[in-house]
Design an enzyme around this catalytic site. Structure first.
Site, mmCIF file in Angstrom:
data_model
loop_
_atom_site.group_PDB
_atom_site.id
_atom_site.type_symbol
_atom_site.label_atom_id
_atom_site.label_comp_id
_atom_site.label_asym_id
_atom_site.label_seq_id
_atom_site.Cartn_x
_atom_site.Cartn_y
_atom_site.Cartn_z
ATOM 1 N N ASP A 30 33.972 36.594 38.973
ATOM 2 C CA ASP A 30 34.313 37.168 37.670
ATOM 3 C C ASP A 30 35.802 37.501 37.677
ATOM 4 O O ASP A 30 36.327 37.972 38.704
ATOM 5 C CB ASP A 30 33.488 38.438 37.416
ATOM 6 C CG ASP A 30 33.356 38.739 35.941
ATOM 7 O OD1 ASP A 30 32.237 38.689 35.424
ATOM 8 O OD2 ASP A 30 34.409 39.023 35.304
ATOM 9 N N GLU A 153 16.807 41.701 28.241
ATOM 10 C CA GLU A 153 17.434 42.867 28.853
ATOM 11 C C GLU A 153 16.365 43.924 29.063
ATOM 12 O O GLU A 153 15.448 44.062 28.264
ATOM 13 C CB GLU A 153 18.543 43.415 27.941
ATOM 14 C CG GLU A 153 19.751 42.509 27.948
ATOM 15 C CD GLU A 153 20.902 43.058 27.117
ATOM 16 O OE1 GLU A 153 20.955 44.279 26.887
ATOM 17 O OE2 GLU A 153 21.744 42.245 26.702
ATOM 18 N N LEU A 248 5.839 41.653 16.773
ATOM 19 C CA LEU A 248 5.346 42.019 15.438
ATOM 20 C C LEU A 248 5.493 43.519 15.226
ATOM 21 O O LEU A 248 4.727 44.115 14.479
ATOM 22 C CB LEU A 248 3.889 41.576 15.274
ATOM 23 C CG LEU A 248 3.671 40.061 15.114
ATOM 24 C CD1 LEU A 248 2.187 39.742 14.987
ATOM 25 C CD2 LEU A 248 4.417 39.519 13.893
ATOM 26 N N GLY A 251 10.238 47.755 12.032
ATOM 27 C CA GLY A 251 11.156 48.858 12.299
ATOM 28 C C GLY A 251 12.450 48.690 11.547
ATOM 29 O O GLY A 251 12.459 48.229 10.396
ATOM 30 N N CYS A 258 22.078 39.123 21.487
ATOM 31 C CA CYS A 258 21.543 37.748 21.390
ATOM 32 C C CYS A 258 21.050 37.377 20.000
ATOM 33 O O CYS A 258 21.583 36.450 19.380
ATOM 34 C CB CYS A 258 20.421 37.569 22.393
ATOM 35 S SG CYS A 258 20.940 37.978 24.062
HETATM 36 C C1 UGA Z 1 16.290 38.226 23.572
HETATM 37 C C2 UGA Z 1 15.103 37.298 23.894
HETATM 38 O O1 UGA Z 1 13.882 38.042 23.796
HETATM 39 C C3 UGA Z 1 15.241 36.696 25.287
HETATM 40 O O2 UGA Z 1 14.179 35.781 25.535
HETATM 41 C C4 UGA Z 1 16.582 35.964 25.387
HETATM 42 O O3 UGA Z 1 16.808 35.417 26.687
HETATM 43 C C5 UGA Z 1 17.706 36.945 25.069
HETATM 44 O O4 UGA Z 1 17.502 37.480 23.749
HETATM 45 C C6 UGA Z 1 19.007 36.206 25.155
HETATM 46 O O5 UGA Z 1 19.222 35.278 24.358
HETATM 47 O O6 UGA Z 1 19.783 36.449 26.082
HETATM 48 P P1 UGA Z 1 16.943 40.752 24.227
HETATM 49 O O7 UGA Z 1 18.108 40.592 23.306
HETATM 50 O O8 UGA Z 1 17.156 41.328 25.573
HETATM 51 O O9 UGA Z 1 16.234 39.322 24.474
HETATM 52 O O10 UGA Z 1 15.919 41.698 23.481
HETATM 53 P P2 UGA Z 1 14.470 41.589 22.804
HETATM 54 O O11 UGA Z 1 13.486 42.262 23.652
HETATM 55 O O12 UGA Z 1 14.178 40.203 22.398
HETATM 56 O O13 UGA Z 1 14.698 42.492 21.488
HETATM 57 C C7 UGA Z 1 15.692 42.148 20.532
HETATM 58 C C8 UGA Z 1 15.680 43.117 19.381
HETATM 59 O O14 UGA Z 1 14.509 42.948 18.587
HETATM 60 C C9 UGA Z 1 15.721 44.594 19.755
HETATM 61 O O15 UGA Z 1 16.611 45.272 18.900
HETATM 62 C C10 UGA Z 1 14.297 45.076 19.528
HETATM 63 O O16 UGA Z 1 14.220 46.444 19.225
HETATM 64 C C11 UGA Z 1 13.888 44.210 18.346
HETATM 65 N N1 UGA Z 1 12.434 43.997 18.229
HETATM 66 C C12 UGA Z 1 11.756 43.339 19.193
HETATM 67 C C13 UGA Z 1 11.775 44.426 17.089
HETATM 68 O O17 UGA Z 1 12.373 45.013 16.163
HETATM 69 N N2 UGA Z 1 10.432 44.191 16.969
HETATM 70 C C14 UGA Z 1 9.730 43.541 17.923
HETATM 71 O O18 UGA Z 1 8.500 43.360 17.743
HETATM 72 C C15 UGA Z 1 10.405 43.106 19.064
#
Ligand code: UGA
Length: 428
Positions: A30, A153, A248, A251, A258
């Site tokens: 890095d 994450e 699902l 919120g 991402c």
């Molecule tokens: C997301 C993807 O889930 C990963 O598979 C992917 O590798 C990653 O992006 C990336 O491209 O690096 P991440 O951003 O860590 O992962 O978070 P998520 O768990 O997917 O949640 C994303 C957002 O959606 C959060 O703000 C969460 O609160 C929201 N969320 C998630 C909802 O509002 N409702 C849900 O049912 C699920």
């Protein structure tokens, strides 16, 4: 295998540590010397459950080393992973400056051809562009293989060792196979595709998950109009295996580094190819609207927020992370302040990061109970499970008001109402 991983952000560091744990000899690189100094001492530069332990173990067993000088290690590598950022440009498309500059450096300093594995999220066709840079006037041959990452994450270490699938995209299937062998010890469905296909799988997966969230948020808004409960609708839908229960949760919309970036980038990729991806426009619009609707509810209920104290629990874009990028919680804090409220905040991990970006007048509290004390209302802005387990009767006694705005539908409505709170959630 000897592997160089360029970039030690979420993707790079988790992969470097994971690959070392699989038995490979890994060099993490890095340009940020401060970060490298931390990593050499076994300190993780961001919070990710399980990362520190595995980082320390692999450092002490000598399989993992870190440097800020790519040239020191580049010629020891059999394969090089590119894991640097592709931040959004003004128009939403991905900025390839960092991936290109790593490719330039490999072109200049690598003495023999190697497989270059791209894990940065890049537009479809970027692999070809990078290959052109890598092979510019040098008489060596570098192949670029795409290996998109699907880590979440907060669950990244778990996801590294237990992925639903591993995707590798290569021009020649044999190169794809060589890369896949790095993950031989991991049990998962493994698919080798063409390079463009693999690049698109990454965007399609993230955009689909974001679509699911915007869909349930639309259902949630409809639930409020017709007197239905979105939690039950989500469960009733999701139990159909073709739909699935995940993603699902209605919120205040998705955030993070991402989904917002990748959905906008896919819309741009489509536009650039002459295709109008109408659905994605709606997904983005719904997501942006969701936090505004939540704020309208707060304003309507509280009537006048001027000089009222509001506690915001949660600043990270989701639970189990200290990441605040594109976090809806931050917008909510700032909006409440603009309405005249005095805002007290608490997050189990994201306080240090939030202090760097929230206005000076924000009151950072040492714990959730300090945040809610004397407040007229509590806002839940991140789905930290620990918030559900707080002593809510104690909170009720210490507050001046009795209203909870649950932007993540985290709390048990019946219990909370029984304690005597006015409970306002999303789509219920
Ligand atoms: C997301 C993807 O889930 C990963 O598979 C992917 O590798 C990653 O992006 C990336 O491209 O690096 P991440 O951003 O860590 O992962 O978070 P998520 O768990 O997917 O949640 C994303 C957002 O959606 C959060 O703000 C969460 O609160 C929201 N969320 C998630 C909802 O509002 N409702 C849900 O049912 C699920």
């Amino acid at each position: 295998m000897k592997i160089v991983v360029v970039g030690t952000g979420y993707v790079g560091l988790v992969n470097a540590v994971g690959l070392a744990e699989l038995g490979h000899e890994v060099f993490g690189v890095d340009t940020d010397q401060k970060k490298i100094n931390l990593l050499i001492k076994g300190h993780e530069p961001f919070y990710e459950p399980g990362l520190k332990k595995m980082l320390k173990k692999n450092l002490s067993q000598g399989r993992l080393t870190f440097t800020s000088q790519l040239t020191d290690v580049i010629n020891q590598a059999d394969m090089i992973f590119i894991c640097v950022g592709t931040p959004p440009k003004r128009d939403g498309s991905a900025d390839l400056t960092y991936v290109k500059s790593v490719s330039e450096a490999i072109n200049r300093y690598a003495k023999s051809g190697k497989i270059i594995i791209n894990k940065s999220t890049v537009p479809v066709g970027a692999g070809k562009i990078l290959e052109e840079i890598l092979n510019k006037k040098n008489g060596r041959f570098f192949q670029v293989v795409s290996c998109p990452e699907f880590l979440r994450e907060g669950k990244a270490m778990h996801d590294f060792f237990h992925p639903d699938r591993i995707v590798v995209g290569a021009v020649k299937a044999a190169d794809g196979q060589k890369v896949m062998e790095l993950f031989a010890k991991i049990k998962a469905v493994k698919i080798i595709t063409g390079r463009e296909t693999s690049e698109l799988i990454k965007y399609a997966a993230n955009a689909f998950l974001a679509t699911k969230i915007s869909f349930i948020n639309e259902i949630s808004n409809l639930c409020e109009k017709v007197g239905a409960d979105v939690q039950e609708v989500g469960r009733g839908m999701g139990l159909d295996k073709r739909i699935g229960l995940h993603f699902l949760q209605a919120g205040i919309g998705y955030g993070g580094s991402c989904f917002p970036k990748d959905v906008r980038a896919l819309k741009q990729i489509a536009g650039g190819s002459g295709y109008n991806f109408r659905l994605l426009k709606a997904v983005i619009e719904v997501n942006n609207k969701q936090r505004k609707l939540f704020l309208e509810k707060i304003k309507k209920t509280m009537v006048n927020l001027s000089n009222k104290t509001v506690a915001v629990l949660g600043l990270a874009f989701k639970d189990n992370t200290d990441d605040i990028r594109e976090s809806a919680a931050l917008d909510i804090v700032k909006a409440l302040q603009s309405f005249g409220a005095k805002v007290k905040v608490y997050d189990p991990q994201a306080m240090a990061n939030a202090k760097l970006v929230l206005p000076k007048k924000t009151i950072f509290c040492l714990g959730p109970y300090a945040a809610v004390e004397n407040s007229q209302a509590v806002v839940i802005a991140t789905e930290w499970p620990a918030f559900a387990d707080l002593n809510w009767p104690r909170i009720k006694k210490s507050m001046k008001g009795r209203t909870i705005f649950d932007g993540k539908n985290l709390l048990n409505r019946e219990i909370i109402k029984k304690i005597g709170f006015q409970y306002i959630a999303m789509g219920r």
